[in-house]
Design a protein around this motif. Sequence first.
Motif, PDB file in Angstrom:
ATOM      1  N   PHE A 109       2.167  14.196   8.559  1.00 54.30           N
ATOM      2  CA  PHE A 109       3.560  14.433   8.198  1.00 54.30           C
ATOM      3  C   PHE A 109       3.654  15.753   7.439  1.00 54.30           C
ATOM      4  CE2 PHE A 109       3.335   9.670   7.934  1.00 54.30           C
ATOM      5  CZ  PHE A 109       4.083   9.418   9.071  1.00 54.30           C
ATOM      6  N   ILE A 110       4.598  16.588   7.819  1.00 56.01           N
ATOM      7  CA  ILE A 110       4.978  17.729   6.990  1.00 56.01           C
ATOM      8  C   ILE A 110       6.324  17.363   6.397  1.00 56.01           C
ATOM      9  CG2 ILE A 110       5.621  20.160   6.947  1.00 56.01           C
ATOM     10  CD1 ILE A 110       3.497  20.704   8.997  1.00 56.01           C
ATOM     11  N   ASN A 111       6.319  17.100   5.105  1.00 53.37           N
ATOM     12  CA  ASN A 111       7.460  16.489   4.433  1.00 53.37           C
ATOM     13  C   ASN A 111       8.229  17.510   3.610  1.00 53.37           C
ATOM     14  OD1 ASN A 111       9.204  14.530   3.380  1.00 53.37           O
ATOM     15  ND2 ASN A 111       7.835  14.112   1.654  1.00 53.37           N
ATOM     16  N   GLY A 112       9.546  17.481   3.746  1.00 58.24           N
ATOM     17  CA  GLY A 112      10.391  18.403   3.011  1.00 58.24           C
ATOM     18  C   GLY A 112      11.181  17.767   1.892  1.00 58.24           C
ATOM     19  N   HIS A 113      10.953  16.470   1.616  1.00 60.80           N
ATOM     20  CA  HIS A 113      11.781  15.764   0.630  1.00 60.80           C
ATOM     21  C   HIS A 113      10.947  14.734  -0.118  1.00 60.80           C
ATOM     22  CE1 HIS A 113      14.971  13.584  -1.273  1.00 60.80           C
ATOM     23  NE2 HIS A 113      14.821  12.523  -0.510  1.00 60.80           N
ATOM     24  N   GLY A 114      10.864  14.901  -1.442  1.00 56.83           N
ATOM     25  CA  GLY A 114      10.024  14.025  -2.243  1.00 56.83           C
ATOM     26  C   GLY A 114      10.411  12.565  -2.181  1.00 56.83           C
ATOM     27  N   GLY A 115      11.691  12.274  -1.948  1.00 54.69           N
ATOM     28  CA  GLY A 115      12.125  10.884  -1.872  1.00 54.69           C
ATOM     29  C   GLY A 115      11.538  10.114  -0.705  1.00 54.69           C
ATOM     30  N   ASN A 116      10.930  10.822   0.254  1.00 54.92           N
ATOM     31  CA  ASN A 116      10.338  10.158   1.421  1.00 54.92           C
ATOM     32  C   ASN A 116       8.921   9.643   1.160  1.00 54.92           C
ATOM     33  OD1 ASN A 116      12.615  10.876   2.893  1.00 54.92           O
ATOM     34  ND2 ASN A 116      11.669  12.703   3.753  1.00 54.92           N
ATOM     35  N   ASN A 117       8.305  10.065   0.079  1.00 53.49           N
ATOM     36  CA  ASN A 117       6.866   9.856  -0.075  1.00 53.49           C
ATOM     37  C   ASN A 117       6.450   8.394  -0.080  1.00 53.49           C
ATOM     38  OD1 ASN A 117       5.873  12.501  -0.078  1.00 53.49           O
ATOM     39  ND2 ASN A 117       6.469  12.796  -2.206  1.00 53.49           N
ATOM     40  N   ASN A 118       7.198   7.525  -0.751  1.00 53.74           N
ATOM     41  CA  ASN A 118       6.807   6.113  -0.789  1.00 53.74           C
ATOM     42  C   ASN A 118       6.836   5.489   0.600  1.00 53.74           C
ATOM     43  OD1 ASN A 118       6.388   6.162  -3.546  1.00 53.74           O
ATOM     44  ND2 ASN A 118       8.399   5.340  -4.057  1.00 53.74           N
ATOM     45  N   ALA A 119       7.860   5.811   1.376  1.00 55.36           N
ATOM     46  CA  ALA A 119       7.955   5.267   2.731  1.00 55.36           C
ATOM     47  C   ALA A 119       6.817   5.790   3.606  1.00 55.36           C
ATOM     48  CB  ALA A 119       9.306   5.617   3.349  1.00 55.36           C
ATOM     49  N   LEU A 120       6.515   7.081   3.509  1.00 58.12           N
ATOM     50  CA  LEU A 120       5.438   7.657   4.317  1.00 58.12           C
ATOM     51  C   LEU A 120       4.082   7.110   3.890  1.00 58.12           C
ATOM     52  CD1 LEU A 120       6.644  11.366   4.577  1.00 58.12           C
ATOM     53  CD2 LEU A 120       7.021   9.471   6.185  1.00 58.12           C
ATOM     54  N   TYR A 121       3.911   6.836   2.614  1.00 62.98           N
ATOM     55  CA  TYR A 121       2.669   6.206   2.146  1.00 62.98           C
ATOM     56  C   TYR A 121       2.489   4.831   2.782  1.00 62.98           C
ATOM     57  CZ  TYR A 121      -0.708   3.921  -0.910  1.00 62.98           C
ATOM     58  OH  TYR A 121      -1.802   3.220  -1.389  1.00 62.98           O
ATOM     59  N   ASP A 122       3.580   4.052   2.837  1.00 62.58           N
ATOM     60  CA  ASP A 122       3.496   2.724   3.440  1.00 62.58           C
ATOM     61  C   ASP A 122       3.169   2.815   4.931  1.00 62.58           C
ATOM     62  OD1 ASP A 122       3.996   1.506   1.044  1.00 62.58           O
ATOM     63  OD2 ASP A 122       6.118   1.109   1.437  1.00 62.58           O
ATOM     64  N   VAL A 123       3.722   3.818   5.607  1.00 59.94           N
ATOM     65  CA  VAL A 123       3.370   4.035   7.014  1.00 59.94           C
ATOM     66  C   VAL A 123       1.879   4.327   7.134  1.00 59.94           C
ATOM     67  CG1 VAL A 123       3.688   5.532   9.020  1.00 59.94           C
ATOM     68  CG2 VAL A 123       5.673   4.832   7.662  1.00 59.94           C
ATOM     69  N   GLY A 124       1.366   5.194   6.262  1.00 56.36           N
ATOM     70  CA  GLY A 124      -0.049   5.525   6.290  1.00 56.36           C
ATOM     71  C   GLY A 124      -0.942   4.325   6.057  1.00 56.36           C
ATOM     72  N   GLN A 125      -0.549   3.458   5.123  1.00 55.85           N
ATOM     73  CA  GLN A 125      -1.340   2.262   4.860  1.00 55.85           C
ATOM     74  C   GLN A 125      -1.346   1.322   6.064  1.00 55.85           C
ATOM     75  OE1 GLN A 125      -3.270   1.141   1.966  1.00 55.85           O
ATOM     76  NE2 GLN A 125      -3.230   3.381   1.993  1.00 55.85           N
ATOM     77  N   TYR A 126      -0.220   1.223   6.746  1.00 51.87           N
ATOM     78  CA  TYR A 126      -0.147   0.388   7.945  1.00 51.87           C
ATOM     79  C   TYR A 126      -1.137   0.874   8.994  1.00 51.87           C
ATOM     80  CZ  TYR A 126       1.794  -1.553  12.276  1.00 51.87           C
ATOM     81  OH  TYR A 126       1.939  -2.192  13.490  1.00 51.87           O
ATOM     82  N   PHE A 127      -1.170   2.196   9.223  1.00 55.92           N
ATOM     83  CA  PHE A 127      -2.047   2.720  10.259  1.00 55.92           C
ATOM     84  C   PHE A 127      -3.506   2.806   9.808  1.00 55.92           C
ATOM     85  CE2 PHE A 127       1.997   3.890  12.095  1.00 55.92           C
ATOM     86  CZ  PHE A 127       1.777   3.530  13.425  1.00 55.92           C
ATOM     87  N   ARG A 128      -3.728   2.815   8.493  1.00 55.51           N
ATOM     88  CA  ARG A 128      -5.117   2.745   8.023  1.00 55.51           C
ATOM     89  C   ARG A 128      -5.768   1.443   8.488  1.00 55.51           C
ATOM     90  NH1 ARG A 128      -9.397   2.046   7.708  1.00 55.51           N
ATOM     91  NH2 ARG A 128     -10.979   2.507   6.119  1.00 55.51           N
ATOM     92  N   HIS A 129      -4.990   0.368   8.508  1.00 60.04           N
ATOM     93  CA  HIS A 129      -5.521  -0.916   8.985  1.00 60.04           C
ATOM     94  C   HIS A 129      -5.823  -0.876  10.481  1.00 60.04           C
ATOM     95  CE1 HIS A 129      -5.152  -3.126   5.267  1.00 60.04           C
ATOM     96  NE2 HIS A 129      -3.886  -2.762   5.140  1.00 60.04           N
ATOM     97  N   LYS A 130      -5.259   0.111  11.163  1.00 61.87           N
ATOM     98  CA  LYS A 130      -5.541   0.289  12.587  1.00 61.87           C
ATOM     99  C   LYS A 130      -6.551   1.425  12.813  1.00 61.87           C
ATOM    100  CE  LYS A 130      -0.971  -1.277  14.131  1.00 61.87           C
ATOM    101  NZ  LYS A 130      -1.412  -2.338  15.066  1.00 61.87           N
ATOM    102  N   ASN A 131      -7.149   1.887  11.707  1.00 66.66           N
ATOM    103  CA  ASN A 131      -8.173   2.945  11.747  1.00 66.66           C
ATOM    104  C   ASN A 131      -7.632   4.284  12.264  1.00 66.66           C
ATOM    105  OD1 ASN A 131     -10.194   1.219  10.734  1.00 66.66           O
ATOM    106  ND2 ASN A 131     -10.522   0.368  12.779  1.00 66.66           N
ATOM    107  N   ILE A 132      -6.360   4.549  11.982  1.00 64.35           N
ATOM    108  CA  ILE A 132      -5.740   5.823  12.338  1.00 64.35           C
ATOM    109  C   ILE A 132      -5.533   6.624  11.052  1.00 64.35           C
ATOM    110  CG2 ILE A 132      -3.713   6.963  13.329  1.00 64.35           C
ATOM    111  CD1 ILE A 132      -5.357   5.487  15.404  1.00 64.35           C
ATOM    112  N   PRO A 133      -6.199   7.762  10.881  1.00 64.11           N
ATOM    113  CA  PRO A 133      -5.988   8.577   9.684  1.00 64.11           C
ATOM    114  C   PRO A 133      -4.576   9.184   9.665  1.00 64.11           C
ATOM    115  CG  PRO A 133      -8.073   9.128  10.760  1.00 64.11           C
ATOM    116  CD  PRO A 133      -7.297   8.282  11.724  1.00 64.11           C
ATOM    117  N   VAL A 134      -3.944   9.095   8.510  1.00 65.74           N
ATOM    118  CA  VAL A 134      -2.606   9.646   8.311  1.00 65.74           C
ATOM    119  C   VAL A 134      -2.612  10.489   7.042  1.00 65.74           C
ATOM    120  CG1 VAL A 134      -0.168   9.114   7.886  1.00 65.74           C
ATOM    121  CG2 VAL A 134      -1.503   7.674   9.438  1.00 65.74           C
ATOM    122  N   ALA A 135      -1.995  11.663   7.096  1.00 60.72           N
ATOM    123  CA  ALA A 135      -1.877  12.532   5.926  1.00 60.72           C
ATOM    124  C   ALA A 135      -0.435  12.987   5.775  1.00 60.72           C
ATOM    125  CB  ALA A 135      -2.803  13.743   6.058  1.00 60.72           C
TER     126      ALA A 135
END
Length: 264
Positions: A109-135
């Motif tokens: 993710f290239i993020n332009g808004h700090g308010g998105n960070n919690n949601a994007l973190y949760d997306v990353g955690q979801y895909f971590r369980h599927k062994n997909i690296p997310v940054a």
Amino acid sequence: MSNLICENTWEENKKAIEERKLAIIPVGSTEQHGPALPVGTDWMVAEYLAKQVGEKCSRAVVTPVVPFGHALYHNDFPGTLAVSQTTLCTYVKEICEQLVNYGITHILFINGHGGNNNALYDVGQYFRHKNIPVANIQWFEVAGALNKEWGLIGHGDIIETSVMLHIAPDTVRLERAHIPENKQYGNIKILDLHRGEFESASVYLNIRTKDASSSGDLIEYGHSSDVDYTKSPKDATAETGRAVCEAVVDYTLRFIDEFMQFSF
């Protein structure tokens, strides 16, 4: 065949994803940025940077920008169009699931808004369980780390204004730019959209943007002792904006080289 998914046919995208395993997803917000900057600032910057990285990266495809973010606290100012964190998380997660099904192995993710960070973190955690690296790279944090003079001092500040003068100068109303004044309630000084200061200690507050600023733009205090809070957006320049963008793009390319070595 383009590195931009939206410009390809489905057959070209099938071939592109066979060759390029990283998906870059620009995520922004449509929210007020005070009297000088357009409400599209956050998504316009994210989209621009993602496209610049995609042009220089043979490993990546770039998706269309997600223009609506979690910015409901800005919507007392007309033109702000925002969603909840839950909605943003679900929306982005479903986009990513399709990309993974097509063969993508890494997501940035290239993020332009700090308010998105919690949601994007949760997306990353979801895909971590599927062994997909997310940054998630938040461009203004990177800029401030690369050059202390580029550290953001607020919402609609000199650096954000400089970047917009570089990428979309016709949208900037520089003559309306000013140094904002955060509101104060008795002896409680508003530091940013999350915190107030009382007797030298920070107190977390549930406030909306209008509670902190009458004009929408505001100073964000306390990020660094080196920050010069007297800098005015009126002094913003396209040359500074270009330098910031080029530095963030180069940093992101270096990061991608390392990130693609992640495997779980």
